[in-house]
Design an enzyme around this catalytic site. Structure first.
Site, PDB file in Angstrom:
ATOM      1  N   HIS A 232     -32.359  16.354  33.831  1.00 20.44           N
ATOM      2  CA  HIS A 232     -31.710  17.069  32.802  1.00 20.44           C
ATOM      3  C   HIS A 232     -32.622  17.216  31.567  1.00 20.44           C
ATOM      4  O   HIS A 232     -32.707  18.578  31.309  1.00 20.44           O
ATOM      5  CB  HIS A 232     -30.474  15.976  32.055  1.00 20.44           C
ATOM      6  CG  HIS A 232     -29.758  16.618  31.109  1.00 20.44           C
ATOM      7  ND1 HIS A 232     -28.859  17.246  30.947  1.00 20.44           N
ATOM      8  CD2 HIS A 232     -30.217  16.764  29.729  1.00 20.44           C
ATOM      9  CE1 HIS A 232     -28.215  17.834  29.943  1.00 20.44           C
ATOM     10  NE2 HIS A 232     -29.073  17.170  28.948  1.00 20.44           N
ATOM     11  N   GLU A 233     -33.493  16.444  31.199  1.00 20.62           N
ATOM     12  CA  GLU A 233     -34.215  16.449  30.129  1.00 20.62           C
ATOM     13  C   GLU A 233     -35.466  17.507  30.577  1.00 20.62           C
ATOM     14  O   GLU A 233     -35.978  18.019  29.653  1.00 20.62           O
ATOM     15  CB  GLU A 233     -35.079  15.233  29.601  1.00 20.62           C
ATOM     16  CG  GLU A 233     -34.043  14.131  29.131  1.00 20.62           C
ATOM     17  CD  GLU A 233     -33.111  14.648  27.991  1.00 20.62           C
ATOM     18  OE1 GLU A 233     -33.710  15.476  27.065  1.00 20.62           O
ATOM     19  OE2 GLU A 233     -31.996  14.166  27.678  1.00 20.62           O
TER      20      GLU A 233
ATOM     21  N   GLU B 238     -29.069  23.727  26.033  1.00 26.29           N
ATOM     22  CA  GLU B 238     -27.969  22.984  26.669  1.00 26.29           C
ATOM     23  C   GLU B 238     -27.933  23.709  28.282  1.00 26.29           C
ATOM     24  O   GLU B 238     -27.852  23.071  29.198  1.00 26.29           O
ATOM     25  CB  GLU B 238     -26.781  22.530  26.186  1.00 26.29           C
ATOM     26  CG  GLU B 238     -25.982  21.203  26.906  1.00 26.29           C
ATOM     27  CD  GLU B 238     -26.875  19.913  26.954  1.00 26.29           C
ATOM     28  OE1 GLU B 238     -27.620  19.915  26.006  1.00 26.29           O
ATOM     29  OE2 GLU B 238     -26.531  19.193  27.605  1.00 26.29           O
TER      30      GLU B 238
ATOM     31  N   HIS C  82     -34.397  20.881  29.575  1.00 23.76           N
ATOM     32  CA  HIS C  82     -35.011  21.313  28.106  1.00 23.76           C
ATOM     33  C   HIS C  82     -36.375  21.542  27.886  1.00 23.76           C
ATOM     34  O   HIS C  82     -36.793  22.518  27.279  1.00 23.76           O
ATOM     35  CB  HIS C  82     -34.573  20.076  27.159  1.00 23.76           C
ATOM     36  CG  HIS C  82     -33.195  19.770  26.837  1.00 23.76           C
ATOM     37  ND1 HIS C  82     -32.300  20.825  26.487  1.00 23.76           N
ATOM     38  CD2 HIS C  82     -32.294  18.894  27.170  1.00 23.76           C
ATOM     39  CE1 HIS C  82     -31.143  20.497  26.185  1.00 23.76           C
ATOM     40  NE2 HIS C  82     -30.942  18.963  26.608  1.00 23.76           N
TER      41      HIS C  82
END
Lengths: 498, 498
Positions: free
Chosen positions: A264-265, A294, A268
């Site tokens: 997930h990170e 997001e 980003h």
């Protein structure tokens, strides 16, 4: 030349931002425990310098004068974003900002203490104070931008987003989910009856989990010459585009939460690393907004990393890094049983991708009413319980800890932020659908661990575009159609439906 | 109130210093390799903000006005140091600073390239340019302070140090060492004939060496709630007093160089951690100067950590952390054979504590002549060789790489810094002698691993005094007598003599 003055100012502001970003990341990763007080003092002073420099009255004159200068197209766009940033930074009077900062800091501290006790009554006056200030802020921002009060708050996080558009999309999604959640749960029950969840075979040593996470980051395209992975209590992606500071946390009894968090990170991080380097000192060069950001993390997490194709590639890596006996006898279906497990729950941050939007829509609806004054803070628990019961069939009556006290956003004064989460999920699905048209073999590429074409597609359409367009325009340009819920609904149907 | 304005300014400058210190330490430890360019740009901008704020013309008025205000004794001392810092920061015109920065940056870059090749001739013009600017700087600083030119440079690093005093002490030490170095070498030869050097039993895994280093830091008093240890290419002690960033580097074939380096840097760290917290935003609250700082690192390294008493305590720790077979059969004498090995050599940074001062005195003498113009840059190699031959009996003729090109100080324009190293060694020995009078059982305490009383003594006399006094006054107050070479000579005689 006035544009040159703005350009020079941009470099000074970038230096202060650089310091604040790295000091912030450092605080959560490498700072000695006793260094916090001086760090807070230093960062508050640096933030003060930033604010003073970013809101200097002569900037207004420079912007106006630069309008008459011979600017390139990029410089013209840069000027627009500079003006937007200047208006956003100056529309709140200094004494108001001080009052708001003091109130939200006090309220957040109080919340940290009272949340654990579920003591809503003691927290109520502090939140009432914050909401009063948020209403004032919304009015000030509305006046400066010509937008409706709640739109003005949301515009601050995602330029161009309007309730008039989002209401339609969220309503569509909400009515879909009301019937889809029960369907997905029934499908899951049936599948688990045939193919039950397997147990893990821990402990999983942290050093090995770290190597697995690094391998996953490397595979999906993280550039380790411009970033790193560390450990922190709350995972985040911070730092600066040339030196992205990502973090995760580890448990030794299981490895999936850290791995999925890392992925997930990394989403980003890829956005930050892919921003145009020459514009890094302009607002134009920044990531577009919270919803878009997001969408990039959820693209990696939801569109890529929770799919069977991805696990075709990833499962052998798990054995390689954690050992052959790490998950003995597991196949891809076993992993998907875990990472795509659906469950009705009270807590937003623990929610799966099917139920998550209902948590967000609930908050989006309530915070609009709070800003307009249709709802008072004292009425939140009742309104929250009513919506939880309606949307998810579970009641938070007499349970404020797992209800309206669970998030830091409202105590911290961040109204207009919640929609970004679900907008991100929808944008990610819409990007995924558009990508599949251009890259029909996307699934095979993932199975082979090839992410170059997938990343190039996003780099061209999202990362390198930075803040050239409003959020809605960027979505339309990247995907060929305005934001709508269809692609996300299809994505959920395909993954969780009959 | 004007003092209040200076106090507020101090807090803003402290914030920028905090950022620069942490960003600097981070750059050497945790920054991604590709982050360097933006980091340099950010730090240069922050340094520019610091300079602009620290040299603002109104500060002069505030200082003058504050003189007539009702100040406490501490505030009065703070005002003196503020004025000293202001004079030092403003006595060089901005265009001169820019010229000097450009010249020393170019010269340092050139030096990094040409040093490896030993190409003195190509480097000569750059160093001539730097020396011309240093002469100009010395004249400007002399005019602002009323000191002689070289004294004005030295005063910048160690306030109060004057060649008139230091010449006497260094001459004393020099004539002592000319006969003592051969004596120490003869004693060593005789001892090694009876008790030869033993071999190590590596490899020594880095993780274990790290644990040993942490144990040594903890033992001698490092406060881990206000600091940490990391790895960097060149070991340093940086950060801020509330969060000291220490580093070391590891080789796996031996462990003593890292351990002794850690103990040296811990000496610097204890000084920083022991500074008065309430004064951290005033120049008054900073460590006194480079000589005093070096005395604190050398106190731990030379007065404590290379003594038999210390190794009585430390040797079992080596076995505990590196394993029983790490140095099989070694006793304290074997360790001392290694850590106190004396050797005539070309390179200052590799020198032992007996020969080190001769390297420094050579530079101290040459750089005075360079500043006054008695010596020209083109004459350095010959003058260097003559002194090396006279002091250490080794020639650097036709070997500029191991001669005048070995240090970064002159290419970087740092003239007046070199004496600090040997002054530090002498101050450390003088502190050690004074401490022994107050703590006659100092040796037994070390053997037991007790450093509390030893540290309290230094905290009272040095650390908490920060910049209350000039370097010479601080030495006299701490030890009861002015700086002299006797204690250092005694220290060397005792450790290395017949």
């Amino acid at each position: 030349m006035s544009f040159q003055k703005l350009d020079d100012l941009g470099r000074r502001l970038e230096a202060l931002e650089h310091a604040l970003s790295i000091l912030g990341a450092d605080e959560a990763t490498h700072m000695a425990v006793g260094g916090g007080e001086k760090r807070a003092e230093a960062m508050s002073n640096l933030a003060g310098m930033y604010h003073a420099q970013a809101t200097a009255p002569e900037i207004r004159d420079w912007i106006d004068a630069a309008r008459n200068e011979d600017l390139s197209e990029d410089q013209g766009l840069a000027l627009n974003e500079l003006e937007r940033a200047y208006v956003n930074a100056t529309c709140l009077p200094t004494d108001f900002v001080q009052r708001r900062t003091a109130a939200t800091m006090r309220s957040e501290q109080l919340w940290r203490d009272l949340r654990a006790k579920g003591d809503w009554d003691s927290f109520l006056p502090a939140l009432e104070g914050v909401v009063a200030l948020v209403r004032e802020e919304a009015a000030l921002r509305a006046e400066a931008t010509g937008l409706a009060p709640y739109d003005a708050l949301m515009d601050h996080y995602d330029p161009g987003n309007r309730t008039a558009d989002i209401d339609l999309v969220f309503d569509d999604l909400k009515s879909f989910l009301k019937t889809f959640v029960p369907e997905a749960l029934a499908v899951q029950e049936e599948r688990l009856a045939r193919h039950p969840r397997k147990t893990l075979n821990g402990p999983y040593p942290i050093e090995r989990q770290r190597e697995l996470g690094l391998a996953a980051m490397r595979a999906v395209g993280f550039d380790f010459t411009h970033g790193s992975l560390a450990v922190s209590h709350h995972p985040f992606c911070g730092g600066v585009p040339t030196d992205v500071r990502m973090t995760t946390r580890y448990r030794t009894d299981e490895f999936l939460s850290s791995l999925m968090g890392v992925l997930h990170e990394t989403g980003h991080a890829l956005y930050e690393q892919g921003l145009p380097k020459d514009w890094s000192h302009w607002p134009l060069g920044k990531a577009r907004g919270m919803g878009m950001h997001e969408s990039q993390s959820l693209f990696v997490e939801m569109q890529l990393a929770r799919s069977p194709d991805f696990w075709h590639f990833m499962l052998p890596q798990v054995s390689q890094y954690l050992g052959k006996e790490a998950i003995p006898g597991w196949d891809i279906a076993d992993v998907l049983n875990e990472v795509n497990f659906v469950e009705r729950g009270f807590i937003r941050v623990d929610a799966d991708e099917v139920t998550y939007p209902l948590h967000v829509i609930l908050r989006y609806e309530l915070e609009q009413d709070l800003v307009t004054g249709k709802l008072e803070v004292s009425q939140i628990p009742e309104a929250w319980d009513a919506k939880m019961t309606e949307y998810l069939g579970i009641s938070t009556k007499d349970d404020p800890k797992d209800g309206p006290m669970q998030d830091v956003h409202w105590p911290g004064g961040a109204f207009g932020y919640f929609p970004s989460y679900t907008l991100g999920a929808m944008i990610a699905a819409q990007l995924g659908a558009a990508m599949k048209k251009d890259l029909p073999d996307m699934g095979e590429q993932m199975r082979a661990g090839h992410f170059t074409a997938i990343n190039q597609w996003r780099a061209d359409r999202v990362w390198t575009q930075a803040s050239r367009f409003s959020t809605p325009d960027l979505i339309t340009r990247a995907t060929g159609e305005p934001l709508n819920a269809d692609h996300f609904k299809n994505h959920l149907r395909q993954r969780y439906g009959k």
